[in-house]
Scaffold this motif. Structure first.
Motif, mmCIF file in Angstrom:
data_model
loop_
_atom_site.group_PDB
_atom_site.id
_atom_site.type_symbol
_atom_site.label_atom_id
_atom_site.label_comp_id
_atom_site.label_asym_id
_atom_site.label_seq_id
_atom_site.Cartn_x
_atom_site.Cartn_y
_atom_site.Cartn_z
ATOM 1 N N UNK A 37 0.854 -1.186 0.000
ATOM 2 C CA UNK A 37 0.000 0.000 0.000
ATOM 3 C C UNK A 37 0.896 1.245 0.000
ATOM 4 N N UNK A 38 0.520 2.240 -0.795
ATOM 5 C CA UNK A 38 1.283 3.501 -0.849
ATOM 6 C C UNK A 38 0.408 4.590 -0.233
ATOM 7 N N UNK A 39 0.567 4.857 1.066
ATOM 8 C CA UNK A 39 -0.362 5.753 1.776
ATOM 9 C C UNK A 39 -0.307 7.215 1.343
ATOM 10 N N UNK A 40 0.823 7.667 0.827
ATOM 11 C CA UNK A 40 0.901 9.086 0.435
ATOM 12 C C UNK A 40 1.031 9.267 -1.073
ATOM 13 N N UNK A 41 0.472 8.339 -1.827
ATOM 14 C CA UNK A 41 0.540 8.437 -3.282
ATOM 15 C C UNK A 41 -0.116 9.718 -3.804
ATOM 16 N N UNK A 42 -1.233 10.114 -3.221
ATOM 17 C CA UNK A 42 -1.929 11.326 -3.668
ATOM 18 C C UNK A 42 -1.055 12.558 -3.498
ATOM 19 N N UNK A 43 -0.378 12.680 -2.344
ATOM 20 C CA UNK A 43 0.472 13.839 -2.088
ATOM 21 C C UNK A 43 1.671 13.878 -3.038
ATOM 22 N N UNK A 44 2.267 12.706 -3.278
ATOM 23 C CA UNK A 44 3.403 12.634 -4.193
ATOM 24 C C UNK A 44 2.963 13.017 -5.603
ATOM 25 N N UNK A 45 1.848 12.476 -6.052
ATOM 26 C CA UNK A 45 1.360 12.734 -7.398
ATOM 27 C C UNK A 45 0.951 14.193 -7.586
ATOM 28 N N UNK A 46 0.407 14.778 -6.535
ATOM 29 C CA UNK A 46 0.029 16.194 -6.608
ATOM 30 C C UNK A 46 1.256 17.067 -6.820
ATOM 31 N N UNK A 47 2.367 16.703 -6.167
ATOM 32 C CA UNK A 47 3.611 17.454 -6.329
ATOM 33 C C UNK A 47 4.146 17.326 -7.752
ATOM 34 N N UNK A 48 3.822 16.204 -8.403
ATOM 35 C CA UNK A 48 4.290 15.959 -9.774
ATOM 36 C C UNK A 48 3.283 16.423 -10.830
ATOM 37 N N UNK A 49 2.103 16.878 -10.372
ATOM 38 C CA UNK A 49 1.019 17.282 -11.289
ATOM 39 C C UNK A 49 0.617 16.146 -12.212
ATOM 40 N N UNK A 50 0.528 14.955 -11.651
ATOM 41 C CA UNK A 50 0.085 13.786 -12.392
ATOM 42 C C UNK A 50 -0.960 13.039 -11.550
ATOM 43 N N UNK A 51 -1.942 12.428 -12.187
ATOM 44 C CA UNK A 51 -2.917 11.649 -11.434
ATOM 45 C C UNK A 51 -2.228 10.481 -10.711
ATOM 46 N N UNK A 103 13.629 18.665 -22.723
ATOM 47 C CA UNK A 103 14.611 19.653 -23.148
ATOM 48 C C UNK A 103 15.395 20.244 -21.980
ATOM 49 N N UNK A 104 14.678 20.811 -20.991
ATOM 50 C CA UNK A 104 15.373 21.495 -19.887
ATOM 51 C C UNK A 104 15.376 20.704 -18.583
ATOM 52 N N UNK A 105 14.726 19.531 -18.573
ATOM 53 C CA UNK A 105 14.673 18.660 -17.394
ATOM 54 C C UNK A 105 14.001 19.327 -16.197
ATOM 55 N N UNK A 106 13.104 20.252 -16.488
ATOM 56 C CA UNK A 106 12.324 20.902 -15.443
ATOM 57 C C UNK A 106 11.026 20.116 -15.238
ATOM 58 N N UNK A 107 10.569 19.907 -13.989
ATOM 59 C CA UNK A 107 9.342 19.138 -13.753
ATOM 60 C C UNK A 107 8.051 19.928 -13.915
ATOM 61 N N UNK A 108 8.162 21.193 -14.302
ATOM 62 C CA UNK A 108 6.968 22.040 -14.406
ATOM 63 C C UNK A 108 6.280 21.818 -15.752
ATOM 64 N N UNK A 109 5.729 20.609 -15.929
ATOM 65 C CA UNK A 109 5.119 20.244 -17.209
ATOM 66 C C UNK A 109 3.692 19.744 -17.020
ATOM 67 N N UNK A 110 2.929 19.814 -18.100
ATOM 68 C CA UNK A 110 1.606 19.196 -18.182
ATOM 69 C C UNK A 110 1.622 18.191 -19.318
#
Length: 390
Positions: A37-51, A103-110
């Motif tokens: 079980x991954x209890x903080x999956x939602x928080x991690x995914x929110x930081x990555x802007x991914x479901x 290109x720039x290896x920045x995580x600020x993507x959609x």
């Protein structure tokens, strides 16, 4: 409370601003019923802007394990016993493949899903769109479960963006001076065919970008050859084969003799790059041939529209990008055109594509951003400001 770590764990910088909770795991059950079980999956995914379903499914594909996701109970499970270190390593792989800008290896993507089922990472930091590995099973899962629409603030679009400049144009423009010559009439007629700002505006709530069959053919063609060198500055960096800039370049070159200004604008709009200054750099080089002086009148309305902001102001950044593309066309592809630079500048100036101050600065400033310094010097000699703007 979970420890906070850098999204890119390979970056050892305490001032790195992109952070996420450290992934936590919990083993439950025993025997055939054991699960992680991954209890903080939602928080991690929110930081990555991914479901969170994407990350969970990725773990399952990589481990060959069944997964289950329940958004209502906030419970994400990977069947089998998997230690935290292993899943954190897999999370790093997921971030590299589906989050970081290629290109720039920045995580600020959609993630952007096109109607042709191609997936891009749209970077808010550098403006590039880079493709993902469509061979990975997660790509199919994303296509079947596309990202949900997100609300974005919509700025007011001034009516000046339709190709007119809201009455703030150069006092030398044909329209302001009351000119009724054939060139001005043709400009007005062509301008009437281009979409208004409201018609041209891409719906910012829509995750999908419309790409045509021609764009698909262009991507296939690009995949068969080496990546193009269309760097934003010195042309040294290869362009991703699935980049919308590559698509529009190949499409323009393939259809150059038949397309209209309206066709080009709609293509850029479909790819979501009609407002990007980089589009003008590419069009400045790919839209024209060694007959640019004769070809320009057909497209000046398009260029004027694309250098003009929604507030009706001509963007210096967009002017520079356009001239960067033309510099490459003249200095690299057709050096015999250097003597024609004053004519090119005059056409762009009279059509309100370039401003007088910009031309004066450009004609006297030696730059090696788009061409070598020697070629840039040749432009300076040919583009004597009094000659151009008189």
């Amino acid at each position: 409370m979970a420890q906070i770590v850098n999204i890119r764990r390979d970056v050892d910088d305490k001032f790195y601003r992109y952070r996420m909770p450290l992934l936590l795991t919990k083993i439950e059950g025993k025997g055939n019923g054991i699960k992680t079980v991954i209890p903080n999956m939602t928080d991690v995914s929110k930081a990555l802007s991914r479901p969170p379903t994407y990350t969970t499914k990725f773990f399952g594909f990589e481990l060959g394990a069944q997964t289950s996701s329940d958004e209502k109970t906030d419970r994400y499970i990977v069947n089998g016993a998997h230690n935290s270190d292993k899943l954190r390593e897999l999370l790093d792989v997921f971030i590299d493949k589906f989050v970081l800008c290629g290109s720039c290896k920045n995580p600020e993507t959609d993630l952007v899903l096109t109607k042709n089922d191609a997936i891009f990472r749209d970077c808010k930091a550098c403006g590039q769109q880079t493709g993902i590995d469509m061979r990975h099973k997660l790509a199919t899962f994303i296509i079947r479960n596309p990202p949900k629409k997100t609300k974005k603030s919509k700025g007011a679009h001034a009516s000046a963006a339709n190709g007119n400049n809201g009455g703030t144009g150069s006092p030398h423009s044909g329209e302001d001076a009351g000119s009724d010559d054939e060139f001005t009439k043709r400009l007005k007629a062509d301008a009437a065919e281009l979409p208004t700002a409201e018609q041209a505006k891409v719906n910012e709530d829509d995750w999908s970008l419309d790409t045509s069959a021609e764009a698909v053919r262009a991507r296939k063609l690009e995949s068969a050859v080496a990546s193009l060198t269309l760097g934003d500055g010195d042309d040294s960096e290869g362009e991703d084969a699935d980049s919308p800039y590559t698509v529009v370049k190949l499409w323009v070159e393939e259809n150059r003799t038949t397309i209209t200004a309206n066709d080009v604008f709609k293509k850029a709009q479909e790819l979501g790059i009609d407002k990007k200054h980089r589009t003008l750099q590419i069009l400045g080089r790919s839209l024209f041939t060694d007959k640019i002086v004769q070809e320009l009148p057909k497209f000046v309305v398009l260029l004027k529209k694309m250098v003009t902001s929604d507030k009706g102001e001509i963007s210096e950044k967009h002017q520079k990008a356009l001239m960067g593309g033309i510099e490459r066309l003249v200095g690299v592809d057709h050096p015999n055109l250097v003597p024609s630079v004053p004519k090119i500048l005059m056409l762009l100036y009279q059509s309100d594509v370039l401003e007088e101050d910009f031309i004066k600065q450009w004609g006297t400033h030696v730059s090696k951003k788009y061409v070598d310094r020697e070629t840039s010097k040749k432009y300076g000699k040919r583009a004597n400001p009094p000659q151009v703007v008189g």
